[in-house]
Design a protein around this motif. Structure first.
Motif, short mmCIF file in Angstrom:
data_model
loop_
_atom_site.label_atom_id
_atom_site.label_comp_id
_atom_site.label_asym_id
_atom_site.label_seq_id
_atom_site.Cartn_x
_atom_site.Cartn_y
_atom_site.Cartn_z
N ARG A 110 -25.48 -5.82 97.44
CA ARG A 110 -24.86 -7.05 96.95
C ARG A 110 -23.87 -7.59 97.98
O ARG A 110 -23.84 -8.78 98.27
N ARG A 111 -23.08 -6.71 98.57
CA ARG A 111 -22.12 -7.14 99.59
C ARG A 111 -22.84 -7.68 100.83
O ARG A 111 -22.41 -8.66 101.43
N ALA A 112 -23.92 -7.01 101.23
CA ALA A 112 -24.69 -7.47 102.40
C ALA A 112 -25.30 -8.83 102.12
O ALA A 112 -25.29 -9.71 103.00
N ALA A 113 -25.84 -9.02 100.93
CA ALA A 113 -26.43 -10.31 100.57
C ALA A 113 -25.37 -11.41 100.54
O ALA A 113 -25.61 -12.53 101.01
N THR A 114 -24.20 -11.10 100.04
CA THR A 114 -23.11 -12.07 100.02
C THR A 114 -22.70 -12.44 101.44
O THR A 114 -22.50 -13.62 101.75
N ALA A 115 -22.60 -11.46 102.31
CA ALA A 115 -22.23 -11.72 103.70
C ALA A 115 -23.29 -12.56 104.40
O ALA A 115 -22.98 -13.49 105.14
N ASP A 116 -24.57 -12.24 104.17
CA ASP A 116 -25.66 -13.02 104.76
C ASP A 116 -25.61 -14.46 104.29
O ASP A 116 -25.78 -15.39 105.07
N GLY A 117 -25.37 -14.64 103.01
CA GLY A 117 -25.29 -16.00 102.46
C GLY A 117 -24.13 -16.77 103.05
O GLY A 117 -24.25 -17.96 103.38
N ALA A 118 -23.00 -16.11 103.22
CA ALA A 118 -21.83 -16.77 103.81
C ALA A 118 -22.12 -17.16 105.25
O ALA A 118 -21.72 -18.24 105.70
N ASP A 119 -22.81 -16.29 105.99
CA ASP A 119 -23.17 -16.62 107.38
C ASP A 119 -24.08 -17.84 107.43
O ASP A 119 -23.92 -18.70 108.29
N GLU A 120 -25.05 -17.90 106.52
CA GLU A 120 -25.96 -19.04 106.49
C GLU A 120 -25.21 -20.33 106.18
O GLU A 120 -25.46 -21.36 106.80
N LEU A 121 -24.30 -20.27 105.23
CA LEU A 121 -23.52 -21.46 104.89
C LEU A 121 -22.62 -21.88 106.06
O LEU A 121 -22.50 -23.07 106.36
N ASP A 122 -22.00 -20.90 106.71
CA ASP A 122 -21.14 -21.21 107.86
C ASP A 122 -21.94 -21.86 108.98
O ASP A 122 -21.46 -22.78 109.64
#
Length: 69
Positions: A25-37
């Motif tokens: 879940r944390r990895a998916a959240t980080a990946d999503g944040a990177d994509e948004l950034d």
């Protein structure tokens, strides 16, 4: 003493599945944040600036190599 939750053993240790799910879940959240950034105009500007600096550094290195013979 209170009863441990379903994601913990009787000794109060988190189960492997619980820990794995939290990590995923944390990895998916980080990946999503990177994509948004990466999708922001600021990110594109930073990418462009980084590419310009890398090109300038490459050109300077080539200039130094030529001057050394």
């Amino acid at each position: 003493m209170s009863e441990p939750g379903p994601d913990y053993t009787a000794d109060g240790v988190p189960t492997f599945d619980y820990v794995r799910d939290r990590i995923e879940r944390r990895a998916a959240t980080a990946d999503g944040a990177d994509e948004l950034d990466a999708a922001t105009p600021e990110a594109h500007d930073l990418d462009r600036q980084e590419a310009e600096r890398a090109e300038a550094a490459r050109a300077k290195l080539e200039e130094i190599r030529r001057s050394l013979g």
